[in-house]
Design a protein around this motif. Structure first.
Motif, mmCIF file in Angstrom:
data_model
loop_
_atom_site.group_PDB
_atom_site.id
_atom_site.type_symbol
_atom_site.label_atom_id
_atom_site.label_comp_id
_atom_site.label_asym_id
_atom_site.label_seq_id
_atom_site.Cartn_x
_atom_site.Cartn_y
_atom_site.Cartn_z
ATOM 1 N N MET A 144 46.037 -34.699 140.390
ATOM 2 C CA MET A 144 44.807 -34.903 139.584
ATOM 3 C C MET A 144 45.056 -35.551 138.400
ATOM 4 N N GLU A 145 46.076 -36.578 138.347
ATOM 5 C CA GLU A 145 46.935 -36.926 137.198
ATOM 6 C C GLU A 145 45.908 -38.008 136.111
ATOM 7 N N LYS A 146 44.691 -38.252 136.843
ATOM 8 C CA LYS A 146 43.630 -38.977 136.042
ATOM 9 C C LYS A 146 42.778 -38.037 135.156
ATOM 10 N N GLU A 147 43.078 -36.711 135.756
ATOM 11 C CA GLU A 147 42.094 -35.735 134.943
ATOM 12 C C GLU A 147 42.655 -34.857 133.708
ATOM 13 N N PRO A 148 42.279 -34.385 132.575
ATOM 14 C CA PRO A 148 42.716 -33.720 131.587
ATOM 15 C C PRO A 148 43.018 -32.389 132.072
ATOM 16 N N ILE A 149 44.111 -31.900 131.446
ATOM 17 C CA ILE A 149 44.401 -30.245 131.657
ATOM 18 C C ILE A 149 42.919 -29.541 131.127
ATOM 19 N N PRO A 150 42.706 -28.444 131.864
ATOM 20 C CA PRO A 150 41.451 -27.816 131.592
ATOM 21 C C PRO A 150 41.375 -27.305 130.159
ATOM 22 N N LEU A 151 40.212 -27.248 129.631
ATOM 23 C CA LEU A 151 39.992 -26.755 128.241
ATOM 24 C C LEU A 151 40.355 -25.178 128.127
ATOM 25 N N ILE A 152 40.210 -24.439 128.884
ATOM 26 C CA ILE A 152 40.614 -22.911 128.834
ATOM 27 C C ILE A 152 40.952 -22.638 130.157
ATOM 28 N N TRP A 153 42.337 -22.060 130.137
ATOM 29 C CA TRP A 153 42.906 -21.529 131.567
ATOM 30 C C TRP A 153 44.040 -20.789 131.290
ATOM 31 N N THR A 154 44.596 -20.373 132.149
ATOM 32 C CA THR A 154 45.654 -19.256 132.168
ATOM 33 C C THR A 154 46.674 -19.526 133.283
ATOM 34 N N GLY A 155 48.015 -19.289 133.143
ATOM 35 C CA GLY A 155 48.921 -19.090 134.011
ATOM 36 C C GLY A 155 49.554 -17.670 133.995
ATOM 37 N N ASP A 156 49.813 -17.335 135.385
ATOM 38 C CA ASP A 156 50.359 -15.994 135.331
ATOM 39 C C ASP A 156 51.874 -16.157 135.939
ATOM 40 N N PHE A 157 52.724 -15.547 135.402
ATOM 41 C CA PHE A 157 54.226 -15.726 135.733
ATOM 42 C C PHE A 157 54.727 -14.383 135.757
ATOM 43 N N ILE A 158 55.711 -14.577 136.938
ATOM 44 C CA ILE A 158 56.458 -13.415 137.397
ATOM 45 C C ILE A 158 57.861 -13.652 136.988
ATOM 46 N N LEU A 159 58.494 -12.614 136.545
ATOM 47 C CA LEU A 159 59.970 -12.593 136.217
ATOM 48 C C LEU A 159 61.056 -12.971 137.339
ATOM 49 N N GLY A 160 61.702 -14.098 137.324
ATOM 50 C CA GLY A 160 62.944 -14.247 138.404
ATOM 51 C C GLY A 160 64.173 -13.683 137.990
ATOM 52 N N ASP A 161 65.144 -14.124 138.591
ATOM 53 C CA ASP A 161 66.654 -13.697 138.417
ATOM 54 C C ASP A 161 66.971 -14.275 137.034
ATOM 55 N N LYS A 162 67.830 -13.575 136.306
ATOM 56 C CA LYS A 162 68.365 -13.910 135.142
ATOM 57 C C LYS A 162 69.574 -15.360 135.505
ATOM 58 N N ASN A 163 69.341 -16.265 134.819
ATOM 59 C CA ASN A 163 70.322 -17.534 134.823
ATOM 60 C C ASN A 163 71.574 -17.264 134.413
ATOM 61 N N GLU A 164 72.474 -18.221 134.599
ATOM 62 C CA GLU A 164 73.927 -18.039 134.273
ATOM 63 C C GLU A 164 74.209 -17.729 132.832
ATOM 64 N N ALA A 165 73.195 -18.027 132.145
ATOM 65 C CA ALA A 165 73.191 -17.578 130.569
ATOM 66 C C ALA A 165 72.880 -16.502 130.095
ATOM 67 N N GLY A 166 72.378 -15.701 131.360
ATOM 68 C CA GLY A 166 71.702 -14.290 130.857
ATOM 69 C C GLY A 166 70.328 -14.329 130.606
ATOM 70 N N GLN A 167 69.693 -15.620 130.548
ATOM 71 C CA GLN A 167 68.255 -15.786 130.154
ATOM 72 C C GLN A 167 67.192 -15.164 131.499
ATOM 73 N N ASP A 168 66.002 -14.777 131.081
ATOM 74 C CA ASP A 168 65.227 -14.817 132.158
ATOM 75 C C ASP A 168 64.590 -16.003 132.664
ATOM 76 N N THR A 169 64.284 -15.931 133.994
ATOM 77 C CA THR A 169 63.531 -17.317 134.528
ATOM 78 C C THR A 169 62.237 -16.873 134.859
ATOM 79 N N TYR A 170 61.442 -17.737 134.948
ATOM 80 C CA TYR A 170 59.780 -17.618 135.209
ATOM 81 C C TYR A 170 59.273 -18.340 136.130
ATOM 82 N N PHE A 171 58.387 -17.888 137.153
ATOM 83 C CA PHE A 171 57.881 -18.583 138.220
ATOM 84 C C PHE A 171 56.261 -18.424 138.189
ATOM 85 N N VAL A 172 55.536 -19.323 138.362
ATOM 86 C CA VAL A 172 53.942 -19.156 138.304
ATOM 87 C C VAL A 172 53.575 -18.493 139.707
#
Length: 603
Positions: free
Chosen positions: A317-345
């Motif tokens: 849908m590259e020709k359409e704008p991102i929605p006006l009001i929307w949400t993304g739900d993320f789940i925590l993944g394994d920490k990366n090599e730097a010890g930081q959290d990763t996130y997946f939709v």
């Protein structure tokens, strides 16, 4: 005391629509900068005492405060034509219809009307296809190659593909399968091979299962569970998503609330002890954080800066704008090599997301809505007007179009034609559109020969009264006379043809083992050798939506030399459906792509 007073007044101004008397629509501006309409349907559990969604009038008032006109507009099938006529006069619409059942409303009719209004140049917030594609669970497959996606994610649109892949998936580790329908965790199952079972995973292998809706647990064999899940695949919009289980789901989900491209709040939804569901019904607790909280820096950087511009293209849908009001739900993944959290939709939601608990955001919604309208590709209810030509132009560029076609706006032009002309005029050159048809061939050619250049805005296809070969030949002659072609018809033909991939095969961006077949004997001679060397993609020259583009692989388990009787696993890019054919059967099937005008097949 001054701070208390300031806060008290702020609370009153930002009151969540929560007064016994409904919030009243403000007077419209005397000379509005534009018009945005809020589309609603009467009835439903989301309405307040005044019959509107509780954030509708506050959003309208915020738009009015920005100097634009705004008001709600109720849709029903009986008023279809009147509502459409009203929308076509606007610069944009905000759809506040929660897909479902309203008396006198057919969702497919409403969606089609909104598509037509958007195609006429009215800015959609959001386009019905964006709501469908972004809200569908298979969006998780389409974004699997972004940083917020998981590569080992599968979508099942038919029962055979589910029964073929799922046993392999669950054998690799804990999986989550999600149906496309529902929003409270129903039909979302965590699946794990029950411990203590030895040997190969088969249909008789026992699974430990837990449903996210209420966290209840069950046991079923793989065959029993797959049979049970058939209900999720059959029927309209039926599909099933199969993802790797992220163990940190027990720590909860992070919901990022978005207004257009700006995050406004992150809510940590923590499940009840021992559960995996983040719904309030399951006992989850919600904690709110500002987007700039230091603990969220990695999430904001990866999602907002890296992934956000890629989401709409990934969804097609590259020709359409991102929605006006929307949400993304993320789940925590394994920490990366730097010890930081990763996130997946885990999912997106843009179907009538409300801000009834965040009414202070209404001005931000208004500002974003007006921005979307202004940035809309030629998108205003009233056509963009061609500016006056310069008194002493530095040169002249003409925009060649044909009347009709699905790419035209309400003024009969492609929606970017007049804006491009106006941009050329602002540079001190003359520019205007010029309609071609065979009857006006000589007059159009004479006009073009006076210009410095032409920009061809004709989508090759069928227009009444237009012969494509005549138009192309005229443009060749005009270019040969010294008028700069943008682009020359032969450039469009050769660059757009699939065999361009063969002609660039020796460049760094090409692949040397690319072949073009212009006749059936050469195809039948080379293709068996190609597919014997590994997975191949064959592409017909016609079409632009993936039709006739096939991924071809020798079916595993076949020994000996690859011949015409060798079985292939095939998948078409158009709709991802799968087939099996022998090489001979597939080559016979592909002959249709080679015969006829411009027939060719790329391997």
């Amino acid at each position: 005391c001054p701070k208390v007073a300031e806060a008290a007044i702020s609370i009153c101004k930002n009151n969540k629509g929560g007064s016994g008397a409904p919030v009243v629509l403000k007077a419209q501006p005397a000379a509005p900068g534009g018009c945005i309409l809020m589309v609603e349907c009467k009835g439903g559990s989301d309405k307040g005492a005044d019959g509107h969604r509780r954030d509708t009038i506050p959003i309208c008032n915020a738009i009015i405060e920005c100097g634009w006109s705004a008001k709600p507009l109720f849709y029903c099938d009986a008023d279809h034509d009147a509502v459409k006529a009203e929308l076509l006069k606007a610069d944009g619409y905000i759809c506040r219809v929660n897909p479902g059942t309203y008396d006198g409303v057919t969702q497919t009719l409403l969606d089609q009307m909104l598509r037509e209004v958007a195609a006429a140049g009215v800015a959609p917030m959001a386009h019905p296809d964006v709501m469908i594609k972004m809200g569908a669970k298979d969006a998780l497959v389409k974004i699997k190659d972004l940083s917020c996606g998981m590569p080992d994610t599968y979508a099942y649109y038919d029962i055979p593909s589910f029964k073929d892949q799922f046993p392999k998936s669950v054998a690799s580790g804990t999986r989550v399968v999600k149906q496309n329908r529902g929003s409270q965790g129903e039909g979302i199952w965590v699946c794990n091979v029950k411990p203590g079972q030895e040997g190969e995973v088969t249909g008789k292998t026992m699974l430990d299962l837990q449903e996210a809706f209420d966290n209840h647990k069950e046991e079923k064999t793989i065959d029993e569970f797959m049979t049970f899940c058939e209900q999720y695949i059959v029927g309209e919009n039926g599909q099933l998503i199969d993802q790797r289980f992220l163990p940190r789901i027990v720590e909860g989900e992070l919901r990022v609330n978005m207004i257009y491209t700006t995050p406004t709040e992150v809510i940590h939804k923590k499940p009840a002890e021992g559960g995996i569901s983040a719904t309030l019904a399951s006992g989850a607790k919600y904690i709110s954080y500002p987007p700039d909280d230091p603990s969220l820096a990695v999430l904001m950087k990866n999602f907002i800066e890296t992934d956000l511009p890629k989401i709409m293209p990934a969804l097609g849908m590259e020709k359409e704008p991102i929605p006006l009001i929307w949400t993304g739900d993320f789940i925590l993944g394994d920490k990366n090599e730097a010890g930081q959290d990763t996130y997946f939709v885990g999912e997106f939601n843009c179907s009538c997301v409300g801000i009834t608990q965040q009414m202070h955001l209404c001005p931000k919604v208004a500002e974003a809505a007006i921005s979307i309208c202004k940035n809309n590709k030629g998108g205003s209810g009233a056509p963009v007007v061609l500016k006056a030509q310069p008194a002493a132009p530095g040169g002249c560029i003409l925009m060649v179009e044909c009347k009709g076609g699905s790419d035209k706006g309400a003024d009969g032009h492609r929606r970017d034609t007049i804006p491009i002309c106006n941009a050329i005029i602002e540079c001190g050159w003359s520019a205007k559109p010029l309609f071609y048809c065979d009857a006006d061939h000589d007059a159009v050619k004479a006009e073009l020969l006076k210009a410095d250049g032409y920009i061809c805005r004709v989508n090759p296809g069928t227009y009444d009264g237009v012969t494509q070969t005549l138009l192309d030949q005229m443009l060749r002659e005009v270019a040969a006379a010294g008028v700069a072609p943008m682009a020359h018809p032969d450039v469009m033909i050769k660059m757009g043809a699939k065999d361009a991939l063969v002609k660039i095969k020796d460049l760094s961006c090409g692949m040397p083992d690319t072949y073009a077949y212009y006749d059936i004997p050469s195809f039948k001679d080379q293709f068996p050798k190609s597919v014997a060397s590994g997975t191949r993609v064959v592409k017909q020259n016609r079409g632009s939506q993936g039709e006739g583009i096939w991924v071809c692989n020798v079916k595993p388990g076949q020994e000996g030399e690859v011949t015409g009787k060798t079985m292939l696993d095939l998948q078409e890019a158009f709709d991802n459906h799968k087939e099996e054919k022998t090489i001979d059967e597939f080559m016979t099937f592909c002959e249709q792509y080679i015969v006829g005008e411009n027939g060719q097949l790329i391997d």
